[in-house]
Design an enzyme around this catalytic site. Sequence first.
Site, PDB file in Angstrom:
ATOM      1  N   LYS A  24      11.001  -4.769   0.305  1.00  0.00           N
ATOM      2  CA  LYS A  24      10.211  -3.991   1.317  1.00  0.00           C
ATOM      3  C   LYS A  24      10.694  -2.737   1.622  1.00  0.00           C
ATOM      4  O   LYS A  24       9.407  -2.103   1.376  1.00  0.00           O
ATOM      5  CB  LYS A  24       9.522  -5.345   2.480  1.00  0.00           C
ATOM      6  CG  LYS A  24       8.681  -4.917   2.986  1.00  0.00           C
ATOM      7  CD  LYS A  24       8.527  -5.767   4.677  1.00  0.00           C
ATOM      8  CE  LYS A  24       9.010  -4.792   5.731  1.00  0.00           C
ATOM      9  NZ  LYS A  24       7.930  -3.919   6.635  1.00  0.00           N
ATOM     10  N   ASN A  25      11.190  -2.670   2.465  1.00  0.00           N
ATOM     11  CA  ASN A  25      11.491  -1.028   2.893  1.00  0.00           C
ATOM     12  C   ASN A  25      11.951   0.272   1.949  1.00  0.00           C
ATOM     13  O   ASN A  25      12.218   1.249   2.243  1.00  0.00           O
ATOM     14  CB  ASN A  25      12.759  -1.136   3.945  1.00  0.00           C
ATOM     15  CG  ASN A  25      11.691  -2.444   5.033  1.00  0.00           C
ATOM     16  OD1 ASN A  25      10.364  -2.580   5.185  1.00  0.00           O
ATOM     17  ND2 ASN A  25      12.676  -1.759   5.782  1.00  0.00           N
ATOM     18  N   ARG A  98       2.295   1.601   8.256  1.00  0.00           N
ATOM     19  CA  ARG A  98       2.029   2.423   8.729  1.00  0.00           C
ATOM     20  C   ARG A  98       2.376   3.370   7.625  1.00  0.00           C
ATOM     21  O   ARG A  98       3.179   4.198   7.310  1.00  0.00           O
ATOM     22  CB  ARG A  98       3.408   2.417   9.870  1.00  0.00           C
ATOM     23  CG  ARG A  98       3.372   1.593  10.878  1.00  0.00           C
ATOM     24  CD  ARG A  98       4.947   1.978  11.609  1.00  0.00           C
ATOM     25  NE  ARG A  98       6.260   2.958  11.746  1.00  0.00           N
ATOM     26  CZ  ARG A  98       5.740   3.054  12.242  1.00  0.00           C
ATOM     27  NH1 ARG A  98       4.877   3.834  13.907  1.00  0.00           N
ATOM     28  NH2 ARG A  98       6.481   5.094  12.366  1.00  0.00           N
ATOM     29  N   CYS A 122       4.572  -3.565  12.744  1.00  0.00           N
ATOM     30  CA  CYS A 122       4.295  -4.723  14.169  1.00  0.00           C
ATOM     31  C   CYS A 122       4.681  -3.955  15.673  1.00  0.00           C
ATOM     32  O   CYS A 122       5.454  -3.156  15.751  1.00  0.00           O
ATOM     33  CB  CYS A 122       5.860  -5.086  13.380  1.00  0.00           C
ATOM     34  SG  CYS A 122       5.863  -6.321  11.726  1.00  0.00           S
ATOM     35  N   ASP A 312      16.930  -5.028  11.804  1.00  0.00           N
ATOM     36  CA  ASP A 312      15.991  -6.468  11.275  1.00  0.00           C
ATOM     37  C   ASP A 312      16.977  -7.252  11.178  1.00  0.00           C
ATOM     38  O   ASP A 312      16.798  -8.387  11.322  1.00  0.00           O
ATOM     39  CB  ASP A 312      15.299  -6.001  10.366  1.00  0.00           C
ATOM     40  CG  ASP A 312      14.648  -4.435   9.954  1.00  0.00           C
ATOM     41  OD1 ASP A 312      14.815  -3.430  10.344  1.00  0.00           O
ATOM     42  OD2 ASP A 312      13.304  -4.598  10.760  1.00  0.00           O
ATOM     43  N   VAL A 334      18.194  -0.142  18.822  1.00  0.00           N
ATOM     44  CA  VAL A 334      16.810   0.885  17.626  1.00  0.00           C
ATOM     45  C   VAL A 334      15.620   1.385  17.962  1.00  0.00           C
ATOM     46  O   VAL A 334      14.914   2.340  18.007  1.00  0.00           O
ATOM     47  CB  VAL A 334      16.749   0.337  16.003  1.00  0.00           C
ATOM     48  CG1 VAL A 334      15.980   1.069  15.350  1.00  0.00           C
ATOM     49  CG2 VAL A 334      18.448   0.599  15.683  1.00  0.00           C
TER      50      VAL A 334
HETATM   51  C1  EPZ Z   1      11.402   1.621   8.937  1.00  0.00           C
HETATM   52  O1  EPZ Z   1      10.692   1.609  10.243  1.00  0.00           O
HETATM   53  C2  EPZ Z   1      12.120  -0.266   8.378  1.00  0.00           C
HETATM   54  N1  EPZ Z   1       9.956  -0.176   7.575  1.00  0.00           N
HETATM   55  C3  EPZ Z   1      11.505  -0.785   9.374  1.00  0.00           C
HETATM   56  O2  EPZ Z   1      11.718  -2.158   9.300  1.00  0.00           O
HETATM   57  C4  EPZ Z   1      13.553  -0.257   9.917  1.00  0.00           C
HETATM   58  O3  EPZ Z   1      13.738  -1.184  11.992  1.00  0.00           O
HETATM   59  C5  EPZ Z   1      13.867   0.514  10.903  1.00  0.00           C
HETATM   60  O4  EPZ Z   1      13.294   1.345   9.040  1.00  0.00           O
HETATM   61  C6  EPZ Z   1      14.875   1.167  11.397  1.00  0.00           C
HETATM   62  O5  EPZ Z   1      15.689   0.890  10.475  1.00  0.00           O
HETATM   63  C7  EPZ Z   1       9.600   0.506   7.099  1.00  0.00           C
HETATM   64  O6  EPZ Z   1      10.902   0.896   6.160  1.00  0.00           O
HETATM   65  C8  EPZ Z   1       8.359  -0.602   6.772  1.00  0.00           C
HETATM   66  P1  EPZ Z   1      12.296   4.441  12.008  1.00  0.00           P
HETATM   67  P2  EPZ Z   1      10.675   2.948  11.317  1.00  0.00           P
HETATM   68  O7  EPZ Z   1      11.375   5.348  12.686  1.00  0.00           O
HETATM   69  O8  EPZ Z   1      10.536   4.000   9.419  1.00  0.00           O
HETATM   70  C9  EPZ Z   1      11.726   6.318  17.329  1.00  0.00           C
HETATM   71  C10 EPZ Z   1      10.505  -4.275   8.630  1.00  0.00           C
HETATM   72  O9  EPZ Z   1      10.198  -5.675   9.161  1.00  0.00           O
HETATM   73  N2  EPZ Z   1      11.218   7.306  15.537  1.00  0.00           N
HETATM   74  O10 EPZ Z   1      13.636   4.419  12.031  1.00  0.00           O
HETATM   75  O11 EPZ Z   1       9.353   2.699  11.702  1.00  0.00           O
HETATM   76  C11 EPZ Z   1      11.212   4.639  16.405  1.00  0.00           C
HETATM   77  O12 EPZ Z   1      10.418   4.079  17.553  1.00  0.00           O
HETATM   78  C12 EPZ Z   1      10.438  -2.915   9.808  1.00  0.00           C
HETATM   79  O13 EPZ Z   1      10.758  -4.477   7.733  1.00  0.00           O
HETATM   80  C13 EPZ Z   1       9.891   8.209  17.277  1.00  0.00           C
HETATM   81  O14 EPZ Z   1      10.555   7.993  17.949  1.00  0.00           O
HETATM   82  O15 EPZ Z   1      11.359   3.347  11.902  1.00  0.00           O
HETATM   83  C14 EPZ Z   1      12.482   4.082  16.563  1.00  0.00           C
HETATM   84  O16 EPZ Z   1      13.079   2.985  18.319  1.00  0.00           O
HETATM   85  C15 EPZ Z   1      10.851  -3.174  11.184  1.00  0.00           C
HETATM   86  N3  EPZ Z   1       9.254   9.040  16.546  1.00  0.00           N
HETATM   87  C16 EPZ Z   1      13.529   4.649  15.640  1.00  0.00           C
HETATM   88  O17 EPZ Z   1      12.679   6.263  16.064  1.00  0.00           O
HETATM   89  C17 EPZ Z   1       8.666   8.617  15.024  1.00  0.00           C
HETATM   90  O18 EPZ Z   1       8.279   9.741  14.687  1.00  0.00           O
HETATM   91  C18 EPZ Z   1      13.645   4.299  14.570  1.00  0.00           C
HETATM   92  O19 EPZ Z   1      12.123   4.111  14.068  1.00  0.00           O
HETATM   93  C19 EPZ Z   1       9.145   7.859  14.525  1.00  0.00           C
HETATM   94  C20 EPZ Z   1      10.354   7.068  14.665  1.00  0.00           C
END
Ligand code: EPZ
Length: 440
Positions: A24-25, A98, A122, A312, A334
């Site tokens: 999915k990701n 997103r 989410c 996850d 995370v």
């Molecule tokens: C991806 O989300 C996945 N989603 C998430 O899976 C996964 O948990 C996550 O990566 C971490 O591996 C998809 O790929 C669709 P991040 P993403 O940017 O890209 C902070 C699932 O259920 N952050 O790595 O949104 C954020 O708040 C989902 O499959 C900022 O601060 O995750 C978090 O604390 C849940 N500013 C951390 O970074 C930003 O602009 C990691 O987020 C972006 C992120």
Amino acid sequence: MVDGLLQVEGGRPLSGEITVRGAKNLVPKAMVAALLGTTPSVLGNVPLIRDVEVVSGLLTLHGVQVDYDQTAGILRLDPSRVEAAHVADIDAHAGSSRIPILFCGPLLHRLGEAFIPDLGGCRIGDRPIDFHLDILRSFGAVVDKLEAGIRLTAPDGLRGTVIELPYPSVGATEQTLLTAVRADGRTELRGAAVEPEIMDLVDVLQKMGAIISVDTDRIIHIEGVEELAGYRHTALPDRIETASWASAALATGGDVFVHGAHQSHMTTFLNIFRKVGGAFDVRDDGIRFYHPGGDLRSIVVETNVHPGFMTDWQQPLVVALTQADGVSIVHETVYENRFGFTKALCKMGAAIQVYRECLGGTACRFGQRNFYHSAVISGPTPLRGADIVVPDLRGGFSHLIAALAAQGTSRVEGINLIDRGYEHFMSKLGSLDAKVTRLA
Ligand code: EPZ
């Protein structure tokens, strides 16, 4: 209005075989990458999940011809007539996804402008997009905040740049890759995420004609090119879904073979699964996960970016830890608010307390900021069936696992949320001998 209601007769081991398809990701990101090509792309191993439907709708809105063979799991994407879409339509189609934020780079390259509605995803924390907007500005995009979202333009085109990520964000890394491959000149990305899904996206872009090198210490170099062609690619399997079913097998004392699972994407999960007392058998066509008998053992685990224990993976594992002998600690580093799902588990009899402190591991970003991001699980505690409401995608699947492990009947409300990331989960539950009835 009830968003799906499932009745579960718990207390039976899950046993049988299922097939897990593309991640999915990764799949939605590879679909967005097709926008960058001048010729059609073909993506294989595509699961029938809501996130794929949402992105198919968004691409169609932008003039891309999308054809999906559900049975074969093959998506054909023809981007030869990309056009701007109407603001309200994007917002209506995006739903809680997103993914629209990742359309920016490709649409700026193709059309010179992009629009992002206010984003969903989410509720597991604030889910900001500050990294994304800073990255796009760094390439030369102009970001205008509007009433209903954000409009981006690139009056002077997009030029290669140096980006230092404050945190190895998956989305921010994808944002950089999808923008840099067609930017003018070289880009250096420091502090990049290097998850298997990221590496699969790099493979997709390289097949299109991109020049990308992933170096040591999370540095990625990209040389912008004039033109990209379509790709043919088979998506890597979904390691989160695989781990979810593995944890379900453990929590219910069962035995589940997951066709399509890859050991190399799940090394850290497999180590933890074994330390808790689970057993697994890696075969050429998948992995068998089973409860070998005896007591499950408590454990201390800290989530982290790859190659650490994935955030996850922790929700499904926590359900298995409620059946482990002793006190387990999970330190979520995370996301700041990813233990909401434990309330329903406590209602079913679990003994879980959440803390603001960084427990069990090193101090993390959330330590002094009042977020309940450490959980202490005491077990084993028998779980009893209850009426529960699904809070988010992964927490929702954990509620399903808990209902399957609990003695008695549970009614799980909001089950449609699980369609976002788990393909055909009702038929999979059936093939694993679960006693479930869809009530709504
Ligand atoms: C991806 O989300 C996945 N989603 C998430 O899976 C996964 O948990 C996550 O990566 C971490 O591996 C998809 O790929 C669709 P991040 P993403 O940017 O890209 C902070 C699932 O259920 N952050 O790595 O949104 C954020 O708040 C989902 O499959 C900022 O601060 O995750 C978090 O604390 C849940 N500013 C951390 O970074 C930003 O602009 C990691 O987020 C972006 C992120």
